[in-house]
Write a protein that holds these residues in place. Sequence first.
Motif: not given
Length: 271
Positions: A233-249
């Motif tokens: 939880v670093d406040g930076l929307f990088g590729r790891a956050t994008e992948l986690a979000l896509e998995a949730f979606q």
Amino acid sequence: MTTPLPFAGAARPLAPADIAQAARDLGCDRAAIEAVLAVETGGLGGFLTDGSGRPAILFEAHHFSRESGGRFDASHPTLSVRSWDRSLYLGGRAEYGRLQAAVALDRAAALRATSWGLFQILGSNHQAAGFASAEAFVAAMAESEGRHLGAFIGFCRANGLARHLVVLDWASFARGYNGGAYRENRYDTRLAAAYARARAAAPPEPVLRIGARGEAVQALQAALNRAGARLVVDGLFGRATELALEAFQAVRRLGVDGVAGPATRAALLDS
């Protein structure tokens, strides 16, 4: 030298970022916490407005009767009664006169029978709020509104109320927070109305996508972690956050685009 008033303290106000941090800690919409604040304080804050440094309180005569074993019901009928009686409230600084009179009878029972601060948490709930004793709880309530907010977070966690704030189940939250008579006070409907006002006054939530940064991204990452991700939880929307979000979606059958718009963020609040 002026003698300090009983129960007076530093009376420090909330910092601007405190409610946002509390919302992240509980996993709920900031407006949900603002709704509880509005209903509990009427917008007046957690301390008296007379500059005394004393927390806003309500002395609860029915709780005092319970805490003192009913010993003062006959001798002090305005301080100790078996059933809740709205007409006994005096409001504002006058509540301290009632508290002081009760303290003279049974200090421990009086502190436990009083609701304190921004969120009007009873002293008897000190342990759930994170304090070893009612005395320690009251001392913290005189210190700052930040301590009021911390007590609220602890109380919600200890009593399983955070999930109701997350999904905006006001009836269940009201029952757990205000007691079984919440309908008599219209507590749930007042919370729902206060939430609607807070949401209407809030600035639009930004659409978050790769490259975004800041507190909103931290909140998103924390929400994804609650849904099963393992993000820093670093406040930076990088590729790891994008992948986690896509998995949730994908799991929630939303449009899989790696972008946190209103529908995705609403689903995260409900997860």
